[in-house]
Write a protein that holds these residues in place. Structure first.
Motif, PDB file in Angstrom:
ATOM      1  N   ILE A   1       0.837  -1.208   0.000  1.00  0.00           N
ATOM      2  CA  ILE A   1       0.000   0.000   0.000  1.00  0.00           C
ATOM      3  C   ILE A   1       0.868   1.253   0.000  1.00  0.00           C
ATOM      4  O   ILE A   1       0.621   2.198  -0.766  1.00  0.00           O
ATOM      5  N   PHE A   2       1.913   1.274   0.835  1.00  0.00           N
ATOM      6  CA  PHE A   2       2.800   2.442   0.880  1.00  0.00           C
ATOM      7  C   PHE A   2       3.532   2.652  -0.444  1.00  0.00           C
ATOM      8  O   PHE A   2       3.665   3.782  -0.919  1.00  0.00           O
TER       9      PHE A   2
ATOM     10  N   THR B   1       2.506   1.708  -3.399  1.00  0.00           N
ATOM     11  CA  THR B   1       1.512   2.155  -4.374  1.00  0.00           C
ATOM     12  C   THR B   1       1.214   3.645  -4.206  1.00  0.00           C
ATOM     13  O   THR B   1       1.125   4.383  -5.194  1.00  0.00           O
ATOM     14  N   ILE B   2       1.058   4.091  -2.966  1.00  0.00           N
ATOM     15  CA  ILE B   2       0.808   5.515  -2.720  1.00  0.00           C
ATOM     16  C   ILE B   2       2.006   6.361  -3.153  1.00  0.00           C
ATOM     17  O   ILE B   2       1.840   7.431  -3.744  1.00  0.00           O
ATOM     18  N   ALA B   3       3.218   5.876  -2.882  1.00  0.00           N
ATOM     19  CA  ALA B   3       4.416   6.622  -3.292  1.00  0.00           C
ATOM     20  C   ALA B   3       4.514   6.718  -4.808  1.00  0.00           C
ATOM     21  O   ALA B   3       4.854   7.780  -5.358  1.00  0.00           O
TER      22      ALA B   3
ATOM     23  N   ALA C   1       1.989   6.547  -6.947  1.00  0.00           N
ATOM     24  CA  ALA C   1       0.922   7.446  -7.399  1.00  0.00           C
ATOM     25  C   ALA C   1       1.289   8.907  -7.158  1.00  0.00           C
ATOM     26  O   ALA C   1       1.046   9.769  -8.013  1.00  0.00           O
ATOM     27  N   ALA C   2       1.894   9.210  -6.004  1.00  0.00           N
ATOM     28  CA  ALA C   2       2.311  10.588  -5.724  1.00  0.00           C
ATOM     29  C   ALA C   2       3.401  11.033  -6.699  1.00  0.00           C
ATOM     30  O   ALA C   2       3.385  12.169  -7.179  1.00  0.00           O
TER      31      ALA C   2
ATOM     32  N   TYR D   1       1.803  11.698 -10.047  1.00  0.00           N
ATOM     33  CA  TYR D   1       1.058  12.954  -9.983  1.00  0.00           C
ATOM     34  C   TYR D   1       2.013  14.144 -10.123  1.00  0.00           C
ATOM     35  O   TYR D   1       1.750  15.091 -10.864  1.00  0.00           O
TER      36      TYR D   1
ATOM     37  N   PHE E   1      -5.903  11.348 -11.729  1.00  0.00           N
ATOM     38  CA  PHE E   1      -5.404  11.544 -10.371  1.00  0.00           C
ATOM     39  C   PHE E   1      -6.205  12.614  -9.626  1.00  0.00           C
ATOM     40  O   PHE E   1      -6.481  12.469  -8.437  1.00  0.00           O
TER      41      PHE E   1
ATOM     42  N   LYS F   1      -8.257  12.074  -6.263  1.00  0.00           N
ATOM     43  CA  LYS F   1      -8.008  12.931  -5.097  1.00  0.00           C
ATOM     44  C   LYS F   1      -9.300  13.550  -4.592  1.00  0.00           C
ATOM     45  O   LYS F   1      -9.558  13.574  -3.386  1.00  0.00           O
TER      46      LYS F   1
ATOM     47  N   LEU G   1     -11.663  10.380  -3.213  1.00  0.00           N
ATOM     48  CA  LEU G   1     -11.198   9.486  -2.169  1.00  0.00           C
ATOM     49  C   LEU G   1     -10.698  10.192  -0.918  1.00  0.00           C
ATOM     50  O   LEU G   1     -10.848   9.674   0.185  1.00  0.00           O
ATOM     51  N   LEU G   2     -10.093  11.349  -1.087  1.00  0.00           N
ATOM     52  CA  LEU G   2      -9.511  12.039   0.060  1.00  0.00           C
ATOM     53  C   LEU G   2     -10.533  12.976   0.692  1.00  0.00           C
ATOM     54  O   LEU G   2     -11.356  13.567   0.001  1.00  0.00           O
TER      55      LEU G   2
END
Length: 196
Positions: free
Chosen positions: A17-18, A20-22, A24-25, A28, A180, A184, A187-188
């Motif tokens: 998960i971490f 994947t988030i990295a 994606a960031a 972006y 993205f 954002k 989801l956020l």
């Protein structure tokens, strides 16, 4: 014994998960940079493509790779150069784009076939896939969102002026950055600003 195994699987899921988030960031941020500096991005992708072209020629001179892999890779780099002529505008149904996608698929097939029959270390295989097959297509993929924010110069077949047509279609974005931004926004959680 089973508890530590369970904790290990939970840790692996959290790490995925971490990562994947990295990723994606990072995508972006790269999409934002490409949208802001399209001419610099075009030059950077052009030099990446030239570097990959030289790598293919060096691979042909110094290694015993199949000629079909080298020729197909060089032709793929030529199609990347053709796509860069009209950068950041990419027509997905154009012959250049379809040829590029076909060359990517053929290059992957040839690479998998070759590495399945001839032994190379894992680092050599990853180096080949990263530098020869993924570098330029990934850069072109990230740059697809730059097409969304480029001002139009003419309108085909309508009586409206350029500016009003641009602003009427402004909310209809389909690039990587638009995906993205949608993720954002949906989801956020939204932070509200307090006015004191």
């Amino acid at each position: 014994m089973w508890f530590l195994t369970l904790v290990t699987y939970i840790a692996i899921i959290i790490q995925i998960i971490f990562v994947t988030i990295a990723i994606a960031a990072g995508l972006y941020y790269l999409a934002e940079l490409v949208e802001e500096y399209t001419s610099v991005a075009k030059k950077f992708i052009w030099w990446l493509n030239a570097f990959t072209f030289i790598l293919y020629l060096s691979l042909w001179i110094f290694e015993r790779f199949p000629t079909s892999m080298i020729v197909c890779g060089l032709l793929a780099q030529v199609t990347h150069f053709v796509i860069l002529r009209n950068f950041p505008f990419v027509a997905f149904l154009s012959i250049e784009f379809v040829a590029t996608v076909l060359f990517i698929l053929i290059n992957h097939y040839l690479a998998f076939s070759y590495f399945a029959t001839v032994y190379h270390t894992f680092s050599e295989v990853i180096a080949y896939f990263t530098l020869f097959l993924w570098l330029v297509p990934f850069a072109l993929f990230v740059s697809l969102s730059a097409n969304d924010n480029v001002l139009p110069t003419s309108i085909d077949g309508t009586d409206a002026d350029v500016v009003s047509n641009y602003f009427s279609k402004k909310n209809k974005k389909f690039g990587l950055l638009a995906a993205f931004n949608y993720a954002k926004d949906t989801l956020l959680p939204v932070r509200t600003k307090k006015g004191f």
